[in-house]
Design a protein around this motif. Structure first.
Motif, PDB file in Angstrom:
ATOM      1  N   THR A  59       0.829  -1.214   0.000  1.00  0.00           N
ATOM      2  CA  THR A  59       0.000   0.000   0.000  1.00  0.00           C
ATOM      3  C   THR A  59       0.855   1.252   0.000  1.00  0.00           C
ATOM      4  OG1 THR A  59      -1.702  -1.200   1.217  1.00  0.00           O
ATOM      5  CG2 THR A  59      -1.872   1.197   1.182  1.00  0.00           C
ATOM      6  N   SER A  63       0.796   3.898  -2.963  1.00  0.00           N
ATOM      7  CA  SER A  63       0.444   5.304  -2.681  1.00  0.00           C
ATOM      8  C   SER A  63       1.536   6.242  -3.164  1.00  0.00           C
ATOM      9  CB  SER A  63       0.200   5.482  -1.185  1.00  0.00           C
ATOM     10  OG  SER A  63      -0.916   4.722  -0.757  1.00  0.00           O
ATOM     11  N   LEU A 498     -10.062   7.789   1.345  1.00  0.00           N
ATOM     12  CA  LEU A 498      -9.570   6.506   0.827  1.00  0.00           C
ATOM     13  C   LEU A 498      -9.718   6.565  -0.681  1.00  0.00           C
ATOM     14  CD1 LEU A 498     -10.243   2.945   2.120  1.00  0.00           C
ATOM     15  CD2 LEU A 498     -10.704   3.483  -0.269  1.00  0.00           C
ATOM     16  N   ARG A 608     -10.877  -0.051   8.366  1.00  0.00           N
ATOM     17  CA  ARG A 608     -10.734  -1.486   8.151  1.00  0.00           C
ATOM     18  C   ARG A 608     -12.024  -2.092   7.591  1.00  0.00           C
ATOM     19  NH1 ARG A 608      -6.370  -5.126   8.290  1.00  0.00           N
ATOM     20  NH2 ARG A 608      -7.180  -7.197   8.670  1.00  0.00           N
ATOM     21  N   SER A 611     -12.386  -0.973   3.940  1.00  0.00           N
ATOM     22  CA  SER A 611     -11.453  -1.682   3.051  1.00  0.00           C
ATOM     23  C   SER A 611     -11.918  -3.107   2.810  1.00  0.00           C
ATOM     24  CB  SER A 611     -10.046  -1.673   3.660  1.00  0.00           C
ATOM     25  OG  SER A 611      -9.566  -0.360   3.822  1.00  0.00           O
ATOM     26  N   LEU A 631      -6.040   0.143  -3.462  1.00  0.00           N
ATOM     27  CA  LEU A 631      -6.376   1.217  -2.527  1.00  0.00           C
ATOM     28  C   LEU A 631      -5.123   2.012  -2.202  1.00  0.00           C
ATOM     29  CD1 LEU A 631      -8.659  -0.704   0.015  1.00  0.00           C
ATOM     30  CD2 LEU A 631      -9.323   0.478  -2.091  1.00  0.00           C
ATOM     31  N   SER A 632      -5.311   3.307  -2.010  1.00  0.00           N
ATOM     32  CA  SER A 632      -4.213   4.154  -1.521  1.00  0.00           C
ATOM     33  C   SER A 632      -4.831   5.332  -0.785  1.00  0.00           C
ATOM     34  CB  SER A 632      -3.319   4.622  -2.679  1.00  0.00           C
ATOM     35  OG  SER A 632      -4.025   5.500  -3.538  1.00  0.00           O
ATOM     36  N   PRO A 636      -5.999   3.840   4.004  1.00  0.00           N
ATOM     37  CA  PRO A 636      -5.274   2.573   3.850  1.00  0.00           C
ATOM     38  C   PRO A 636      -3.887   2.599   4.480  1.00  0.00           C
ATOM     39  CG  PRO A 636      -6.356   3.156   1.799  1.00  0.00           C
ATOM     40  CD  PRO A 636      -6.480   4.350   2.702  1.00  0.00           C
ATOM     41  N   ASP A 640      -2.621   0.130   7.504  1.00  0.00           N
ATOM     42  CA  ASP A 640      -1.436  -0.712   7.386  1.00  0.00           C
ATOM     43  C   ASP A 640      -0.421  -0.428   8.487  1.00  0.00           C
ATOM     44  OD1 ASP A 640      -2.365  -2.098   5.188  1.00  0.00           O
ATOM     45  OD2 ASP A 640      -1.545  -0.673   3.762  1.00  0.00           O
TER      46      ASP A 640
END
Length: 831
Positions: A59, A63, A498, A608, A611, A631-632, A636, A640
């Protein structure tokens, strides 16, 4: 691996040197410390959130790549709140004030030219069949309240206006300020934000409050708050440590020596960080508090033993009575006018005797505690690894100083500074352990049963543990940024995002997301995103496409238009780049597109859940399109980071257990299976304490997060010290011939007082974090204090049964306890 006894012997040489020429030793040490302090100005401080990102995580990599492909300057949100006496932003006067403020913000050197977005730049949806005219709602500005009311009605009917720019009640307006890219400005990001905040009061219309918020602001302000908090906590820590040491050891030397050692440990540790180029981060800012508490604990044991030997030497007790006092470790007779002040030779002999008793446990506890912190090397986040490495380094420095700096200080300070003036209770026995310890030694099975009952009540709470974290929870609820964040989340779609990024199928024609197949894929994705949990708004390049298609009288959906018609729409959008900037949502070649999903009151749990819902619903929605997605964005990345930290910390518990067990087993010997059994006994109290506190967290509803998840490995590495000291004292008595229960009672009499004060020192040190202005630090301080108190209690309740067993022998009598103290001459030394 070097065993603890061999390392103890290795440290005997510098100890002898320090005692022979303490003045020269201290002078050399002071010179080295001054050189180390000279390195401190070069220590880099990085307290931005980006320093916590796991560099190689998919991620994070995605990103970073997206920031290069799309137009994505770092952006802050300015919330403008009209006070009770100020006109509403939807009135004629308010709209004029909004336009002036927008123009002023565009001229700020910190903002990126004309990329500022607000209600002033929002385009009016074109009418079907009418001549195409790209104008904004406030162009021209209404000159009467009637005209303003008509504009306000149209704004309220536009979801984009009420979701991003103007609140429904007209009291709040949002301005989105892209900041000048870092390669085009000389200031650091936090300096740039500070300068921006400094300029805002001069721009604020009368009666209006301007507040900066958003992820970039939260990270910068959090870093400033952490450093300010640390500057306040370190002096508090020193005062608390001095008070606890004064109350525990009752001597000037007992306060001065540990604090000097702790200061030296901090200077040398941070000098090592500066020398290796490792910066101070949000994780390592608590290093001074942690190291100060841990550096002091060894000296509590050492000074307490030194005092016992000095008191026995300075009183009228001789022969067996003096040996009984020294060997059992009981409170000496009160030092009063009749007690002679020992000379320096007596202090040296007492120090050597004290180190002979506690030197091996000091080495072993230092190694096991360092091993606990070195278990953080399995962490994916570099700051967490650095935290473990440099705290471990500080602990090993403290161990070395216990055999060098501390003896030299003791040798040059006045002997009277180490002779306590305290009194026993009338009728108290010099050899009696504390009430709880004595009861546990007499009733080991009952004590173990009591510990088991407490664990049975608490441990099931582990099943209720949840993971939760939020950037805004790092700030007090009454702080300006927290209040502004709450206002913005009530008034608009939210400040955290997101991004769902779509990539064209392999082999697709150029400009895929300006063509019908790409537009159709984005329509499907938007439909899924709009129905996902916690999503309050979705922004994509479809919005300007749909509004311009309406003006061209193209029927919905946009994906039904031909490629030629979509090309006309895209050309119009690019022609209107002053008001519509597609670079946010389309790459220059239109082979990638993204949707921005906004979330109110964003935290780990919501991000969470969102996602997970997207991961479940997007694949079937995009099936057959060939489009890839990922996803970025802020949420996210936050998920992470929290996932990585919590997972790493739980994994480090296992590594800590393995490392400590191997060290303890190697130190006590492997013969006849004795090492593993004793290692298990030593570890059991700390493991039980961690399980109890985790269960208590579950019952109390306190979640695991970036800060709170670190307590378990810390407690395990530090809490094992209680078991090590008691096990060493117990087996020393057993080697002298004492029966198991008698040896356990003598072990409590020998080490119980020092362990109680050690617990008080550690708990008080970590409770300093409980007065922090940051909620995670407060929770971490409380959990560490609770974990260490629980480790001491578990050691007292469990070790009598684990070491001495449950059955008494004929020698386990009160007389046997006293008599065993007279076998001092037969006691093996620890060296």
């Amino acid at each position: 691996m070097t065993s603890a006894p061999r390392l103890s012997a290795l440290l005997a040489a510098p100890l002898a040197a320090a005692l022979r020429r303490p003045g020269a030793w201290l002078a050399a040490f002071a010179g080295l410390t001054v050189l180390a302090a000279a390195l401190l100005p070069g220590l880099e401080v990085r307290v931005d959130g980006e320093s916590l990102h796991p560099a190689d995580h998919p991620t994070v990599v995605a990103s970073r790549h997206d920031r290069q492909r799309f137009y994505e300057p770092e952006q802050v949100v300015l919330l403008a709140t009209a006070g009770p006496q100020a006109p509403s932003w939807t009135s004629a006067r308010g709209m004029a004030r909004l336009a002036r403020l927008h123009h002023d913000l565009e001229r700020l050197p910190e903002t990126d030219n004309r990329a500022v977005r607000s209600a002033f730049t929002l385009l009016v949806p074109p009418k079907p069949g009418a001549p195409l005219e790209l104008r904004t709602y406030l162009d021209p500005l209404p000159t009467s309240e009637t005209a303003a009311a008509a504009v306000a009605r149209r704004l309220r009917a536009d979801p984009l206006a009420t979701g991003l720019f103007l609140s429904a009640d007209g009291r709040h307006a949002a301005f989105y300020l892209p900041l000048v890219p870092r390669d085009r400005q000389a200031l650091q990001r936090h300096e740039q934000l500070t300068e921006l905040e400094r300029r805002l009061p001069a721009l604020a219309p009368p009666g209006t409050v301007l507040s900066l918020l958003g992820p970039a602001v939260a990270e910068a302000r959090l870093g400033e708050r952490v450093l300010a908090d640390l500057a306040r906590l370190v002096p508090v820590m020193v005062v608390v440590m001095a008070l606890v040491l004064a109350f525990a050891l009752r001597t000037p030397g007992g306060v001065l020596v540990p604090l000097v050692e702790a200061a030296a440990v901090l200077v040398w540790t941070f000098a090592a960080m500066a020398l290796t180029g490792i910066p101070v981060t949000l994780v390592t800012t608590i290093v001074p508090v942690v190291l100060t508490a841990l550096a002091v604990t060894d000296e509590v044991h050492l000074v307490e033993r030194l005092q016992a030997h000095l008191a026995a030497t300075g009183t009228a007790d001789t022969g067996a009575a003096a040996g009984e006092l020294a060997d059992a470790g009981a409170d000496p007779a009160p030092a009063g006018p009749e007690a002679a002040v020992p000379d320096r030779a007596a202090v040296r002999r007492a120090l050597e005797a004290a180190l002979a008793e506690v030197g091996r446990p000091i080495v072993l506890t230092s190694l096991t505690t360092a091993a606990g912190f070195l278990s953080f090397l399995v962490a994916a986040l570099a700051p967490v690894r650095w935290f473990g490495v440099f705290v471990a380094l500080g602990i090993l420095l403290a161990m070395a100083f216990s055999f060098t700096l501390v003896p030299a200080l003791v040798a040059v300070l006045p002997p009277a500074w180490f002779l306590p003036r305290r009194h026993r209770r009338p009728g108290g026995s010099a050899l009696a352990p504390g009430h709880l310890e004595g009861w546990a030694a007499r009733r080991p099975l009952l004590a173990a049963a009591a510990a088991g009952a407490l664990l049975a009540l608490l441990v099931p709470g582990i099943g209720r543990l949840a993971v939760q974290d939020s950037w805004i929870d790092n700030f007090p609820p009454h702080s300006p940024i927290a209040r502004a964040e709450r206002l913005a989340n009530r008034a608009f779609w939210g400040t955290y995002r997101l991004d769902v990024v779509l990539d064209a199928p392999a082999g697709a024609e150029p400009g895929h997301f300006r063509r019908a197949p790409g537009v159709a894929a984005m329509e499907r994705m938007r439909e899924v995103a709009a129905g996902a949990p916690h999503v309050t708004g979705v922004v994509t390049h479809l919005l300007p496409f749909e509004r311009l298609a309406t003006a061209l009288e193209l029927p919905p959906p946009v994906s039904a238009a031909s490629d030629h018609e979509l090309a006309r729409v895209a050309a119009l959008a690019e022609a209107a780049a002053l008001r519509i900037d597609l670079r946010w949502f389309l790459t220059p070649d239109a082979d990638a597109a993204r949707a921005r999903l906004l979330v109110r009151d964003a935290d780990y749990a919501r991000a969470r859940e969102l996602s997970a819902a997207l991961a479940e619903r997007l694949p079937p929605a995009l099936a057959g399109t060939g489009v890839r997605w990922h996803l970025s964005g802020d949420l996210p990345l936050a998920v992470d980071v929290v996932d990585t930290v919590v997972r790493d910390q739980l994994r480090s518990i296992g590594w800590t257990l393995v490392a400590v067990a191997l060290l303890v087993a190697a130190a006590v010997g492997w013969s006849a299976g004795r090492g593993p059994r004793r290692a298990a006994a030593v570890l059991a109290p700390a493991v039980a304490a961690v399980a109890a506190v985790l269960g208590g967290m579950g019952w109390a509803g306190l979640p695991l997060g970036i800060a709170t998840s670190t307590f378990a490995a810390l407690t395990l590495g530090v809490g094992v010290d209680f078991g090590i000291h008691l096990e060493a004292a117990f087996h020393r008595r057993r080697a002298a011939g004492a029966a198991p229960r008698a040896a356990m009672a003598l072990a409590f009499a020998h080490s119980g007082r020092a362990l109680r004060w050690n617990t008080a020192v550690l708990a008080a040190g970590f409770l300093v974090l409980a007065v922090s202005g940051l909620a995670p630090n407060r929770h971490l301080g409380l959990l560490l204090a609770a974990g260490l108190v629980a480790s001491w209690l578990a050691a007292v309740l469990l070790l009598p049964a684990l070491l001495a067993g449950g059955r008494a022998t004929g020698r386990d009598t009160g007389r046997g306890v006293a008599g065993d103290g007279q076998r001092r001459g037969r006691t093996a030394t620890a060296w």
